[in-house]
Write a protein that holds these residues in place. Structure first.
Motif, short mmCIF file in Angstrom:
data_model
loop_
_atom_site.label_atom_id
_atom_site.label_comp_id
_atom_site.label_asym_id
_atom_site.label_seq_id
_atom_site.Cartn_x
_atom_site.Cartn_y
_atom_site.Cartn_z
N MET A 1 -0.55 13.69 -59.16
CA MET A 1 -1.81 13.10 -59.60
C MET A 1 -1.94 13.25 -61.12
N ASN A 2 -2.29 12.16 -61.76
CA ASN A 2 -2.52 12.23 -63.19
C ASN A 2 -3.83 11.55 -63.55
N PHE A 3 -4.50 12.12 -64.55
CA PHE A 3 -5.81 11.66 -64.97
C PHE A 3 -5.72 11.07 -66.38
N LEU A 4 -6.42 9.95 -66.58
CA LEU A 4 -6.57 9.37 -67.91
C LEU A 4 -8.04 9.43 -68.27
N ILE A 5 -8.34 10.06 -69.39
CA ILE A 5 -9.74 10.25 -69.80
C ILE A 5 -9.92 9.75 -71.23
N VAL A 6 -10.97 9.00 -71.45
CA VAL A 6 -11.28 8.50 -72.80
C VAL A 6 -12.67 8.99 -73.18
N GLY A 7 -12.81 9.40 -74.43
CA GLY A 7 -14.11 9.89 -74.88
C GLY A 7 -14.06 10.29 -76.34
N GLU A 8 -15.13 10.92 -76.77
CA GLU A 8 -15.25 11.34 -78.16
C GLU A 8 -15.37 12.86 -78.24
N PRO A 9 -14.42 13.52 -78.91
CA PRO A 9 -14.53 14.97 -79.09
C PRO A 9 -15.42 15.29 -80.30
N LEU A 10 -16.06 16.43 -80.25
CA LEU A 10 -16.94 16.82 -81.35
C LEU A 10 -16.76 18.29 -81.69
N ILE A 11 -16.94 18.60 -82.95
CA ILE A 11 -17.06 19.98 -83.38
C ILE A 11 -18.49 20.42 -83.08
N CYS A 12 -18.63 21.56 -82.42
CA CYS A 12 -19.95 22.05 -82.03
C CYS A 12 -20.26 23.36 -82.76
N PHE A 13 -21.48 23.45 -83.27
CA PHE A 13 -21.95 24.69 -83.87
C PHE A 13 -22.98 25.32 -82.94
N ASN A 14 -22.57 26.40 -82.27
CA ASN A 14 -23.44 27.12 -81.34
C ASN A 14 -24.15 28.26 -82.07
N PRO A 15 -25.46 28.33 -81.97
CA PRO A 15 -26.20 29.42 -82.63
C PRO A 15 -25.87 30.76 -81.99
N THR A 16 -25.84 31.81 -82.79
CA THR A 16 -25.56 33.14 -82.26
C THR A 16 -26.81 33.82 -81.72
N GLU A 17 -27.97 33.16 -81.92
CA GLU A 17 -29.22 33.70 -81.39
C GLU A 17 -30.14 32.55 -81.01
N ASN A 18 -31.07 32.81 -80.12
CA ASN A 18 -32.02 31.79 -79.70
C ASN A 18 -33.13 31.63 -80.73
N GLY A 19 -33.71 30.42 -80.75
CA GLY A 19 -34.82 30.17 -81.65
C GLY A 19 -34.71 28.83 -82.32
N ALA A 20 -35.77 28.44 -83.02
CA ALA A 20 -35.77 27.16 -83.74
C ALA A 20 -34.65 27.12 -84.77
N LEU A 21 -34.03 25.98 -84.88
CA LEU A 21 -32.84 25.84 -85.72
C LEU A 21 -33.10 26.28 -87.15
N ARG A 22 -34.28 26.03 -87.66
CA ARG A 22 -34.56 26.36 -89.06
C ARG A 22 -34.58 27.86 -89.33
N PHE A 23 -34.66 28.65 -88.26
CA PHE A 23 -34.68 30.11 -88.43
C PHE A 23 -33.35 30.77 -88.07
N VAL A 24 -32.39 29.97 -87.62
CA VAL A 24 -31.09 30.51 -87.23
C VAL A 24 -30.11 30.34 -88.40
N SER A 25 -29.42 31.41 -88.76
CA SER A 25 -28.54 31.34 -89.93
C SER A 25 -27.06 31.44 -89.58
N GLN A 26 -26.72 31.88 -88.36
CA GLN A 26 -25.31 32.06 -88.01
C GLN A 26 -24.95 31.26 -86.76
N PHE A 27 -23.76 30.67 -86.80
CA PHE A 27 -23.29 29.82 -85.72
C PHE A 27 -21.83 30.12 -85.40
N LYS A 28 -21.45 29.86 -84.16
CA LYS A 28 -20.05 29.94 -83.76
C LYS A 28 -19.52 28.51 -83.62
#
Length: 306
Positions: A1-28
């Motif tokens: 079985m083989n799968f063919l998948i098409v889509g758009e990859p993205l770089i994601c910035f995950n916050p290291t803490e919860n809260g409104a984006l304007r108050f978060v300073s560090q991301f993974k």
């Protein structure tokens, strides 16, 4: 079985803490994208996966291609564009049930893809989501033409609606999906998406509504309540085990990967749903879109140690 998948990859910035984006300073910094998440899920379960896409000819594009290769996914057909930058998004986590994503992708590098890039392929299953056709009118036309071509080759087509209201209106989605549904064999749709698009919250009513499109398998994802499926004139539903939720982004993609893995094993509908729930459970227990997706070895080890 083989799968063919098409889509758009993205770089994601995950916050290291919860809260409104304007108050978060560090991301993974991580890598995501709905279709790529499904590809990773299947590849970690030792499936043969080819991923077709495009990224910018930049450092972030280099990172994505290196990552795809490291996951054992065929990346030879991820194109590079000098005219586009690699897409990215930033995640805002207020709490486990309130997560926002902000995308930066205009225009998407995937607009350099065309039908010729797919001519050589006749996979066991072709997978897309509703995100790709939402990117532009060109992407919608390409999606329809690719589905038509795959259908003519007798390829099974699986499609996850994956509503993105920031990309197009409800009316545009309704029109596009009604055009695409006749080509689809396996449809994934959330209960909230069914209500938004068609005003239908009840599964039996949804099945009746979709009868005209002759879709073989209809899978309604219900979040913490699991999923309900109609296939071969049978209806089956199952709830997942309750787990502590850290990040729900990517859970639907994980469910699709688990479900399609068991489809490839020619397994029962019950097993497909249970595996979908199982993989989704791994993902919601981990921060990130695909970091929690398990390998087959990991799943077997956990089964033995239970």
């Amino acid at each position: 079985m083989n799968f063919l998948i098409v889509g758009e990859p993205l770089i994601c910035f995950n916050p290291t803490e919860n809260g409104a984006l304007r108050f978060v300073s560090q991301f993974k910094k991580t890598i995501g994208g709905a279709e790529l998440n499904v590809a990773i899920g299947l590849s970690r379960l030792e499936m043969d996966v080819t991923y077709i896409s495009a990224v910018g000819n930049d450092a972030l594009g280099d990172e994505i291609i290196h990552f795809i290769k490291s996951e054992g996914i065929d990346s030879k057909h991820v194109l590079r564009s000098n005219e586009h930058t690699t897409s990215l998004y930033i995640k805002e986590i207020m709490n486990e049930s309130n997560i926002n994503s902000y995308f930066y992708r205009k225009p998407s590098a995937t607009e350099i893809l065309n039908e010729k890039h797919f001519e050589e392929f006749k996979p066991s299953l072709f997978f897309m989501t509703g995100i790709f056709p939402a990117l532009s009118c060109y992407h919608l036309d390409l999606t329809r033409n690719l589905m038509k071509s795959m259908k003519e080759k007798n390829v099974t087509i699986a499609f996850d609606v994956n509503v993105r209201r920031k990309l197009w209106s409800v009316e545009e989605m309704q029109s596009a999906f009604k055009m695409l549904f006749p080509y689809i064999d396996i449809l994934f749709i959330g209960d909230d998406e069914a209500e938004l698009l068609f005003g239908i919250a009840n599964f039996e009513e949804l099945v009746d509504f979709l009868t005209v499109f002759n879709i073989s398998e209809i899978v309604m994802k219900q979040g913490k309540d699991g999923a309900i499926v109609k296939a071969s004139n049978q209806i089956f539903s199952a709830k997942p085990k309750p787990l502590k939720t850290i990040d729900t982004v990517g859970a639907g993609d994980a469910f699709a990967a688990g479900y399609l893995y068991q489809w490839a094993q020619n397994s029962s509908i019950e097993n497909r749903v249970h595996w979908g729930n199982k993989l989704a459970g791994y993902v919601i227990s981990t921060l990130g879109d695909n970091e929690g997706l398990p390998t087959l070895i990991q799943l077997n080890r956990n089964t033995i140690n239970r």
